[in-house]
Design a protein around this motif. Sequence first.
Motif, PDB file in Angstrom:
ATOM      1  N   THR A  73       0.790  -1.260  -0.004  1.00  0.00           N
ATOM      2  CA  THR A  73      -0.222   0.015   0.127  1.00  0.00           C
ATOM      3  C   THR A  73       1.000   1.386  -0.118  1.00  0.00           C
ATOM      4  O   THR A  73       0.311   2.346   0.241  1.00  0.00           O
ATOM      5  CB  THR A  73      -1.097   0.024   1.273  1.00  0.00           C
ATOM      6  OG1 THR A  73      -0.202  -0.165   2.627  1.00  0.00           O
ATOM      7  CG2 THR A  73      -1.885  -0.869   1.056  1.00  0.00           C
ATOM      8  N   TYR A  74       2.160   0.960  -0.114  1.00  0.00           N
ATOM      9  CA  TYR A  74       2.883   2.153  -0.172  1.00  0.00           C
ATOM     10  C   TYR A  74       2.690   3.335  -1.174  1.00  0.00           C
ATOM     11  O   TYR A  74       2.366   4.449  -0.715  1.00  0.00           O
ATOM     12  CB  TYR A  74       4.468   1.921  -0.336  1.00  0.00           C
ATOM     13  CG  TYR A  74       5.544   2.912  -0.306  1.00  0.00           C
ATOM     14  CD1 TYR A  74       5.968   3.483   0.714  1.00  0.00           C
ATOM     15  CD2 TYR A  74       6.004   3.191  -1.574  1.00  0.00           C
ATOM     16  CE1 TYR A  74       6.994   4.320   0.853  1.00  0.00           C
ATOM     17  CE2 TYR A  74       7.045   4.181  -1.547  1.00  0.00           C
ATOM     18  CZ  TYR A  74       7.421   4.713  -0.316  1.00  0.00           C
ATOM     19  OH  TYR A  74       8.328   5.841  -0.555  1.00  0.00           O
ATOM     20  N   GLY A  75       2.501   2.844  -2.536  1.00  0.00           N
ATOM     21  CA  GLY A  75       1.937   3.824  -3.456  1.00  0.00           C
ATOM     22  C   GLY A  75       0.772   4.505  -3.146  1.00  0.00           C
ATOM     23  O   GLY A  75       0.687   5.604  -3.439  1.00  0.00           O
ATOM     24  N   GLU A  94     -10.063   4.542   3.882  1.00  0.00           N
ATOM     25  CA  GLU A  94     -10.706   3.328   4.576  1.00  0.00           C
ATOM     26  C   GLU A  94     -10.155   2.154   3.807  1.00  0.00           C
ATOM     27  O   GLU A  94      -9.979   1.161   4.383  1.00  0.00           O
ATOM     28  CB  GLU A  94     -12.159   3.491   4.481  1.00  0.00           C
ATOM     29  CG  GLU A  94     -12.704   4.389   5.516  1.00  0.00           C
ATOM     30  CD  GLU A  94     -14.347   4.702   5.427  1.00  0.00           C
ATOM     31  OE1 GLU A  94     -14.925   4.114   4.416  1.00  0.00           O
ATOM     32  OE2 GLU A  94     -14.672   5.398   6.362  1.00  0.00           O
ATOM     33  N   ALA A  95     -10.130   2.077   2.613  1.00  0.00           N
ATOM     34  CA  ALA A  95      -9.663   0.985   1.474  1.00  0.00           C
ATOM     35  C   ALA A  95      -8.232   0.534   2.033  1.00  0.00           C
ATOM     36  O   ALA A  95      -7.793  -0.620   2.373  1.00  0.00           O
ATOM     37  CB  ALA A  95      -9.893   1.185   0.047  1.00  0.00           C
ATOM     38  N   ILE A  96      -7.285   1.496   2.195  1.00  0.00           N
ATOM     39  CA  ILE A  96      -6.054   1.168   2.633  1.00  0.00           C
ATOM     40  C   ILE A  96      -5.800   0.769   3.851  1.00  0.00           C
ATOM     41  O   ILE A  96      -5.234  -0.175   4.367  1.00  0.00           O
ATOM     42  CB  ILE A  96      -5.208   2.705   2.564  1.00  0.00           C
ATOM     43  CG1 ILE A  96      -5.061   2.997   1.006  1.00  0.00           C
ATOM     44  CG2 ILE A  96      -4.023   2.220   3.110  1.00  0.00           C
ATOM     45  CD1 ILE A  96      -4.302   4.347   0.809  1.00  0.00           C
ATOM     46  N   ALA A 124      -7.458  -3.430  -4.527  1.00  0.00           N
ATOM     47  CA  ALA A 124      -8.686  -2.658  -4.208  1.00  0.00           C
ATOM     48  C   ALA A 124      -8.375  -1.250  -3.672  1.00  0.00           C
ATOM     49  O   ALA A 124      -9.019  -0.304  -3.862  1.00  0.00           O
ATOM     50  CB  ALA A 124      -9.475  -3.442  -3.240  1.00  0.00           C
ATOM     51  N   ALA A 125      -7.432  -1.224  -3.013  1.00  0.00           N
ATOM     52  CA  ALA A 125      -6.843   0.073  -2.189  1.00  0.00           C
ATOM     53  C   ALA A 125      -6.649   0.804  -3.373  1.00  0.00           C
ATOM     54  O   ALA A 125      -6.545   2.126  -3.273  1.00  0.00           O
ATOM     55  CB  ALA A 125      -5.842   0.016  -1.074  1.00  0.00           C
ATOM     56  N   PRO A 139      -3.885  -3.017 -11.028  1.00  0.00           N
ATOM     57  CA  PRO A 139      -3.263  -2.147 -11.230  1.00  0.00           C
ATOM     58  C   PRO A 139      -1.505  -2.417 -11.110  1.00  0.00           C
ATOM     59  O   PRO A 139      -1.223  -3.153 -10.383  1.00  0.00           O
ATOM     60  CB  PRO A 139      -3.528  -1.034 -10.506  1.00  0.00           C
ATOM     61  CG  PRO A 139      -3.817  -1.604  -9.202  1.00  0.00           C
ATOM     62  CD  PRO A 139      -4.615  -2.923  -9.478  1.00  0.00           C
ATOM     63  N   PRO A 140      -0.656  -1.787 -12.080  1.00  0.00           N
ATOM     64  CA  PRO A 140       0.632  -2.018 -11.921  1.00  0.00           C
ATOM     65  C   PRO A 140       1.322  -1.247 -10.911  1.00  0.00           C
ATOM     66  O   PRO A 140       0.649  -0.661 -10.085  1.00  0.00           O
ATOM     67  CB  PRO A 140       1.019  -1.346 -13.326  1.00  0.00           C
ATOM     68  CG  PRO A 140       0.370  -0.024 -13.387  1.00  0.00           C
ATOM     69  CD  PRO A 140      -1.065  -0.693 -13.109  1.00  0.00           C
ATOM     70  N   ARG A 141       2.267  -2.212 -10.321  1.00  0.00           N
ATOM     71  CA  ARG A 141       3.274  -1.926  -9.191  1.00  0.00           C
ATOM     72  C   ARG A 141       4.377  -1.095  -9.398  1.00  0.00           C
ATOM     73  O   ARG A 141       5.253  -2.016  -9.814  1.00  0.00           O
ATOM     74  CB  ARG A 141       3.119  -3.178  -8.263  1.00  0.00           C
ATOM     75  CG  ARG A 141       3.727  -2.855  -6.776  1.00  0.00           C
ATOM     76  CD  ARG A 141       3.544  -4.109  -6.049  1.00  0.00           C
ATOM     77  NE  ARG A 141       4.292  -5.299  -6.354  1.00  0.00           N
ATOM     78  CZ  ARG A 141       3.650  -6.376  -6.467  1.00  0.00           C
ATOM     79  NH1 ARG A 141       2.425  -6.619  -6.653  1.00  0.00           N
ATOM     80  NH2 ARG A 141       4.509  -7.396  -6.999  1.00  0.00           N
ATOM     81  N   HIS A 142       4.665  -0.184  -9.034  1.00  0.00           N
ATOM     82  CA  HIS A 142       6.069   0.599  -9.358  1.00  0.00           C
ATOM     83  C   HIS A 142       6.219   1.560  -8.228  1.00  0.00           C
ATOM     84  O   HIS A 142       5.315   1.861  -7.448  1.00  0.00           O
ATOM     85  CB  HIS A 142       5.942   1.224 -10.781  1.00  0.00           C
ATOM     86  CG  HIS A 142       4.974   2.000 -11.134  1.00  0.00           C
ATOM     87  ND1 HIS A 142       4.536   3.213 -10.265  1.00  0.00           N
ATOM     88  CD2 HIS A 142       3.818   1.922 -12.100  1.00  0.00           C
ATOM     89  CE1 HIS A 142       3.510   3.898 -10.866  1.00  0.00           C
ATOM     90  NE2 HIS A 142       3.276   3.264 -11.819  1.00  0.00           N
TER      91      HIS A 142
END
Length: 406
Positions: free
Chosen positions: A235-237, A306-308, A329-330, A400-403
């Motif tokens: 959840t960093y990004g 809230e999702a995070i 989802a977050a 979604p992409p993770r970068h």
Amino acid sequence: MTPPLLDDAGALAAAEAVRAVLATGAAARDRDRVLPRAELDAVSDSGLLGITVPARFGGRPVSTRTVARVFATLARGDASVAQIPQSHLTFLDALRRTGTDLQQKRWFGEALAGRRFANAQSERGTPTVGIDHTSFAPQPDGSLRATGTKYYCTGALLAHWLVVRGVVGDHRAPDAQSRKVLAYLPVDTPGIDISDDWDGLGQRTTASGTVTLTDVVVPADAVIPYSAIFDDATTYGARAQLVHAAIDVGLARAAMDAARGAVASARPPVDAAVASADRDPLLLQQFGDLEITVRSAEALLVEAGEAIDRAEDARADDPGSIDPDAAAAASIAVAAVKVVATRAALETSSALFDAGGTRSAAASSGTDRLWRDARTHTLHDPSRWKVQHVGRYALTGAHPPRHGLV
């Protein structure tokens, strides 16, 4: 003075109090490009810089939805000042994820004391913004030597600590970008030069100078892994992007605040056949639609926070192992608010000119400030790609992409 520890209610109250401080003189600071030294000190003294510090290091972490609301409130006062702590919280989050206990104790303590962390991330002339040429060369004594140039270093001119991103070894090596690290350095470290050269048309007082590093000695214990943050679902990004969305939401609400004052002194068009501009039915329709858009952005901001929190399973002291579906989802929730917040900020700040009429085109009116801020800040991360991610997720469930672009 030691900043207070704030719970959720205290953080929101502190943000409202600081908002009043930031709003005072915001237009003059923008006009004359005066750096917000006293205003940032007010943020430090309020305790807001420590609201994400884990409890085991002396903090009282608030919910992510509260973090989002805090930044929207600050941006409603002055979006330039609100942008400065975005990097501060982002790098505390990186520390939470990959720092050692000793590193966390040291720098979380600094945050609780009101010390400010600024970024030195982006570079120019690279193939994409995800590529770093800044290098950390290992030395025989275990230290590293940093060399490179960073741009758009938000808050650097008024920070206590500078967080520099780069690669260990030669940046031209095939796997160099997978060896990215963050170095936490005092701003007065020899070899670090910060130029006051930000010339943006908006967000003029973000203290965003160019940082040049020339053979800077970096102690081994000042470095934490960066690339490793993205090895697994995270959840960093999403956290970092949520704060950017919150700034746009705050800008949109500030524009609606300004519209009320602008219309009060404007003359209605002849065709409206009304006594005052605030009775013009077409203007009322326009701003009714805008108010709905802003309220939508505000609601989506809370939903994304809230999702995070759900993805992290309310474990603020331990990022733990995040479920990939919950992390996706977050990220999608943050993408949705980023899109709507961008629209809200640009549309409301542009409509200010309609509310004020011809006189709002005068430079002395300052009507353009919020539009310039919105136009500049919304360029940070193009919302058009967020729409693509949301669409794929909605129709196919694709994550979604993770970068590492935050």
